[in-house]
Design an enzyme around this catalytic site. Sequence first.
Site, mmCIF file in Angstrom:
data_model
loop_
_atom_site.group_PDB
_atom_site.id
_atom_site.type_symbol
_atom_site.label_atom_id
_atom_site.label_comp_id
_atom_site.label_asym_id
_atom_site.label_seq_id
_atom_site.Cartn_x
_atom_site.Cartn_y
_atom_site.Cartn_z
ATOM 1 N N ASP A 1 -3.751 -8.771 -1.306
ATOM 2 C CA ASP A 1 -3.336 -8.060 -0.095
ATOM 3 C C ASP A 1 -4.233 -8.394 1.091
ATOM 4 O OD1 ASP A 1 -5.574 -6.762 -1.082
ATOM 5 O OD2 ASP A 1 -4.558 -4.879 -1.521
ATOM 6 N N HIS B 1 -2.952 3.553 -6.798
ATOM 7 C CA HIS B 1 -2.382 2.342 -6.194
ATOM 8 C C HIS B 1 -3.013 1.086 -6.777
ATOM 9 C CE1 HIS B 1 -5.399 2.321 -2.552
ATOM 10 N NE2 HIS B 1 -5.856 1.624 -3.545
ATOM 11 N N ASN C 1 -5.467 7.260 -6.056
ATOM 12 C CA ASN C 1 -4.093 7.750 -6.192
ATOM 13 C C ASN C 1 -3.261 6.845 -7.110
ATOM 14 O OD1 ASN C 1 -3.701 5.491 -4.631
ATOM 15 N ND2 ASN C 1 -2.825 6.550 -2.860
ATOM 16 N N GLU D 1 1.401 1.840 -2.911
ATOM 17 C CA GLU D 1 1.061 3.255 -2.939
ATOM 18 C C GLU D 1 2.079 4.020 -3.793
ATOM 19 O OE1 GLU D 1 -1.647 4.178 -1.661
ATOM 20 O OE2 GLU D 1 -2.136 2.846 -0.012
HETATM 21 P P1 PGA Z 1 -12.453 0.246 -4.768
HETATM 22 O O1 PGA Z 1 -10.922 0.150 -4.418
HETATM 23 O O2 PGA Z 1 -12.747 -0.914 -5.675
HETATM 24 O O3 PGA Z 1 -13.144 0.103 -3.452
HETATM 25 O O4 PGA Z 1 -12.666 1.556 -5.438
HETATM 26 C C1 PGA Z 1 -9.990 -0.008 -5.430
HETATM 27 C C2 PGA Z 1 -8.617 0.060 -4.819
HETATM 28 O O5 PGA Z 1 -8.404 0.906 -3.924
HETATM 29 O O6 PGA Z 1 -7.751 -0.715 -5.232
#
Ligand code: PGA
Length: 244
Positions: free
Chosen positions: A67, A138, A136, A143
């Site tokens: 992404d 995702h 959450n 999302e």
């Molecule tokens: P993080 O993010 O590694 O910074 O916890 C993970 C994500 O949101 O996919």
Amino acid sequence: MEFIIAEDYEGMSRAAADVVAGVMADDPSCVLGLATGSTPIGMYACLADDCAQGKISFKDVTTFNLDEYVGLPGTHDQSYRYFMDENLFNKVDVNKTSTHLPDGCAGNLDQMCAEYEAQIQQAGGVDIQVLGIGHNGHIGFNEPCEDFPVATHPVDLTESTINANSRLFDDVADVPRRAVTMGIGTIMKAHKVLVVANGSGKAAIVKEAFTGPVVPSVPASVLQLHPDVTIVLDSEAASELELM
Ligand code: PGA
């Protein structure tokens, strides 16, 4: 699904790097699907060390990231291109022209997304897709929603993700409101998936996503349907699992 539970962040990072290095050893011209976020930073450091020591080489590797924010050029220090350059690409022998991220500055995002999907297919598909997991559930910027999105697509970020990511920006108002992400279908087509998660803050979502029902309101739960998933956790992220 295979779970590897390490004691701490360093152990998680090393174990995850070993999974990626194993794929690279089997096929030095493999296609890596890569992720940003704080979780994989240690894994990338381990891979850079392995490369410096001559244990692995990225010379013939192709990469596709999950992404990118919409509107941030690769020179912006919060763009995911910048993150990848800083944390991995500038530290290893990869050919930069073989590293791909969705172009969040493209004039026609839908067209760019279709071309990104086509590029992945032309490269033979992703051999191993690295994923972090959001609080959450995702994966990438997919999302919680009512239907699993299939292909690479532009998304409006949720307030929860904007707030979580604002820690990296001077002001929450500076966080882009849109992004481009591989779809759930794109991710599920990868031959192998590697999920990394650490810290007690991820314990509840790890349990829900990997032992709860498969539902689009918890996007990562779909990985239960993938035939080859390795989940590497530290002991805190694994603390709510009842595997033993
Ligand atoms: P993080 O993010 O590694 O910074 O916890 C993970 C994500 O949101 O996919």
